[in-house]
Design a protein around this motif. Structure first.
Motif, PDB file in Angstrom:
ATOM      1  N   ASP A 180      72.613  60.302  79.777  1.00 31.02           N
ATOM      2  CA  ASP A 180      71.311  59.538  79.808  1.00 31.02           C
ATOM      3  C   ASP A 180      70.353  60.772  79.526  1.00 31.02           C
ATOM      4  N   SER A 181      68.950  60.424  79.781  1.00 31.14           N
ATOM      5  CA  SER A 181      67.912  61.270  79.508  1.00 31.14           C
ATOM      6  C   SER A 181      68.008  62.634  80.465  1.00 31.14           C
ATOM      7  N   ARG A 182      68.937  62.464  81.481  1.00 30.86           N
ATOM      8  CA  ARG A 182      68.904  63.755  82.387  1.00 30.86           C
ATOM      9  C   ARG A 182      69.755  64.623  81.513  1.00 30.86           C
ATOM     10  N   TYR A 183      70.715  64.395  80.400  1.00 29.81           N
ATOM     11  CA  TYR A 183      71.568  65.263  79.635  1.00 29.81           C
ATOM     12  C   TYR A 183      70.512  65.469  78.320  1.00 29.81           C
ATOM     13  N   PHE A 184      70.329  64.421  77.627  1.00 32.92           N
ATOM     14  CA  PHE A 184      69.753  64.888  76.254  1.00 32.92           C
ATOM     15  C   PHE A 184      68.167  64.554  75.952  1.00 32.92           C
ATOM     16  N   GLY A 185      67.631  64.242  77.433  1.00 32.77           N
ATOM     17  CA  GLY A 185      65.986  64.428  77.227  1.00 32.77           C
ATOM     18  C   GLY A 185      65.648  62.812  76.962  1.00 32.77           C
ATOM     19  N   PHE A 186      64.289  62.830  76.409  1.00 36.00           N
ATOM     20  CA  PHE A 186      63.619  61.613  76.104  1.00 36.00           C
ATOM     21  C   PHE A 186      64.045  61.146  74.824  1.00 36.00           C
ATOM     22  N   ILE A 187      63.932  59.760  74.901  1.00 36.20           N
ATOM     23  CA  ILE A 187      64.349  58.951  73.480  1.00 36.20           C
ATOM     24  C   ILE A 187      63.221  58.597  72.801  1.00 36.20           C
ATOM     25  N   SER A 188      63.154  58.597  71.694  1.00 37.99           N
ATOM     26  CA  SER A 188      61.968  58.130  70.727  1.00 37.99           C
ATOM     27  C   SER A 188      61.765  56.641  70.899  1.00 37.99           C
ATOM     28  N   LYS A 189      60.852  55.955  70.907  1.00 36.19           N
ATOM     29  CA  LYS A 189      60.746  54.610  70.954  1.00 36.19           C
ATOM     30  C   LYS A 189      61.218  54.060  69.648  1.00 36.19           C
ATOM     31  N   SER A 190      60.846  54.887  68.695  1.00 31.82           N
ATOM     32  CA  SER A 190      61.292  54.331  67.318  1.00 31.82           C
ATOM     33  C   SER A 190      62.939  54.192  67.105  1.00 31.82           C
ATOM     34  N   THR A 226      63.422  66.756  89.070  1.00 32.59           N
ATOM     35  CA  THR A 226      62.046  66.309  88.669  1.00 32.59           C
ATOM     36  C   THR A 226      62.097  66.363  86.960  1.00 32.59           C
ATOM     37  N   LEU A 227      61.211  65.678  86.574  1.00 32.53           N
ATOM     38  CA  LEU A 227      61.155  65.246  85.185  1.00 32.53           C
ATOM     39  C   LEU A 227      60.957  67.002  84.456  1.00 32.53           C
ATOM     40  N   LYS A 228      60.141  67.737  85.017  1.00 33.35           N
ATOM     41  CA  LYS A 228      59.766  69.036  84.613  1.00 33.35           C
ATOM     42  C   LYS A 228      61.038  70.005  84.902  1.00 33.35           C
ATOM     43  N   GLU A 229      61.894  69.766  85.691  1.00 38.43           N
ATOM     44  CA  GLU A 229      63.312  70.702  85.960  1.00 38.43           C
ATOM     45  C   GLU A 229      64.205  70.282  84.626  1.00 38.43           C
ATOM     46  N   LEU A 230      64.270  68.944  84.361  1.00 40.10           N
ATOM     47  CA  LEU A 230      65.189  68.379  83.371  1.00 40.10           C
ATOM     48  C   LEU A 230      64.842  68.715  81.879  1.00 40.10           C
ATOM     49  N   THR A 231      63.344  68.446  81.595  1.00 40.49           N
ATOM     50  CA  THR A 231      62.844  68.402  80.329  1.00 40.49           C
ATOM     51  C   THR A 231      62.016  69.521  79.964  1.00 40.49           C
ATOM     52  N   GLY A 232      61.164  70.036  80.822  1.00 43.16           N
ATOM     53  CA  GLY A 232      60.200  71.205  80.762  1.00 43.16           C
ATOM     54  C   GLY A 232      58.930  70.406  80.467  1.00 43.16           C
ATOM     55  N   GLU A 233      58.843  68.940  80.774  1.00 40.61           N
ATOM     56  CA  GLU A 233      57.780  68.229  80.565  1.00 40.61           C
ATOM     57  C   GLU A 233      57.416  67.717  81.871  1.00 40.61           C
ATOM     58  N   SER A 234      55.970  67.581  82.401  1.00 42.80           N
ATOM     59  CA  SER A 234      55.953  66.775  83.688  1.00 42.80           C
ATOM     60  C   SER A 234      55.611  65.522  83.447  1.00 42.80           C
ATOM     61  N   LYS A 235      55.344  65.059  82.328  1.00 39.24           N
ATOM     62  CA  LYS A 235      55.304  63.512  82.027  1.00 39.24           C
ATOM     63  C   LYS A 235      55.950  63.139  80.885  1.00 39.24           C
ATOM     64  N   VAL A 236      56.333  61.706  80.642  1.00 43.54           N
ATOM     65  CA  VAL A 236      57.224  61.283  79.403  1.00 43.54           C
ATOM     66  C   VAL A 236      56.137  61.169  78.370  1.00 43.54           C
ATOM     67  N   PRO A 237      56.434  62.006  77.211  1.00 42.37           N
ATOM     68  CA  PRO A 237      55.520  62.057  76.096  1.00 42.37           C
ATOM     69  C   PRO A 237      55.312  60.856  75.338  1.00 42.37           C
ATOM     70  N   LYS A 238      54.002  60.672  74.809  1.00 38.65           N
ATOM     71  CA  LYS A 238      53.718  59.631  74.126  1.00 38.65           C
ATOM     72  C   LYS A 238      54.754  59.011  72.746  1.00 38.65           C
ATOM     73  N   ASP A 239      55.102  57.904  72.990  1.00 39.73           N
ATOM     74  CA  ASP A 239      56.257  56.989  71.954  1.00 39.73           C
ATOM     75  C   ASP A 239      57.603  57.668  72.522  1.00 39.73           C
TER      76      ASP A 239
END
Length: 182
Positions: free
Chosen positions: A152-162, A125-138
């Motif tokens: 990928d994001s399973r290892y390094f988390g979210f990427i910034s849109k920028s 689940t996203l919460k298990e991987l990142t501690g967040e329940s939803k993909v953050p803004k941006d």
């Protein structure tokens, strides 16, 4: 005679400057070429494929993008799985986004190689991987198509849109695979 030669040289210089300006604008603001390194997007994209990346296309779920890697000094190519506000879960090799199951046809060739009931993508689940329940803004959540061999994001988390360079639109090498990419 001398005057005609001078006019011709000036005409050529002007033409080359205009062409150079057009190439500069296209390369830095509209499109850029990129080479795929590694096998994390196999079989969709293979190591050494050359692709054209649009810097102005809107990014949607399941698009392939190039972005500056958060964990290395290089660019990665991955598939967008989660957009801002999405909840994501992987259960028994089925992707759920916001509670809805999604078919991932681009994974079928890799799933065919599995034996003994193995999963291509481990449950999470996203919460298990990142501690967040939803993909953050941006931010975006990305994964490679070769799920067992993808950083990928399973290892390094979210990427910034920028950090996104652009959306992969077209493969131009190898020549026998020229065209759009599914």
């Amino acid at each position: 005679m001398k005057n005609n030669r001078k006019k011709e040289v000036i005409s050529w210089i002007r033409t080359l400057l205009i062409a150079g300006a057009i190439v500069f604008v296209c390369r830095y603001f509209l499109f850029t070429p990129s080479t795929v390194l590694g096998d994390s997007m196999y079989p969709t994209l293979q190591n050494g494929n050359m692709v054209m990346v649009s810097k102005i296309s809107e990014i949607n779920r399941f698009d392939k993008i190039i972005f500056h890697a958060p964990d290395a000094d290089e660019d990665y190519v991955k598939r967008v799985i989660g957009l801002p506000g999405d909840s994501i879960e992987m259960k028994n090799d089925v992707l759920y986004v916001n509670g809805k199951a999604y078919d991932e046809p681009y994974l079928k060739p890799n799933k065919k190689t599995l034996t003994g009931g193995k999963l291509l993508t481990d449950n999470f689940t996203l919460k298990e991987l990142t501690g967040e329940s939803k993909v953050p803004k941006d931010s975006l959540f990305v994964m490679g198509d070769n799920r067992q061999n993808s950083r990928d994001s399973r290892y390094f988390g979210f990427i910034s849109k920028s950090s996104v360079v652009g959306k992969v639109e077209f493969r131009y090498f190898p020549f026998n695979e020229i065209g759009g990419i599914e």
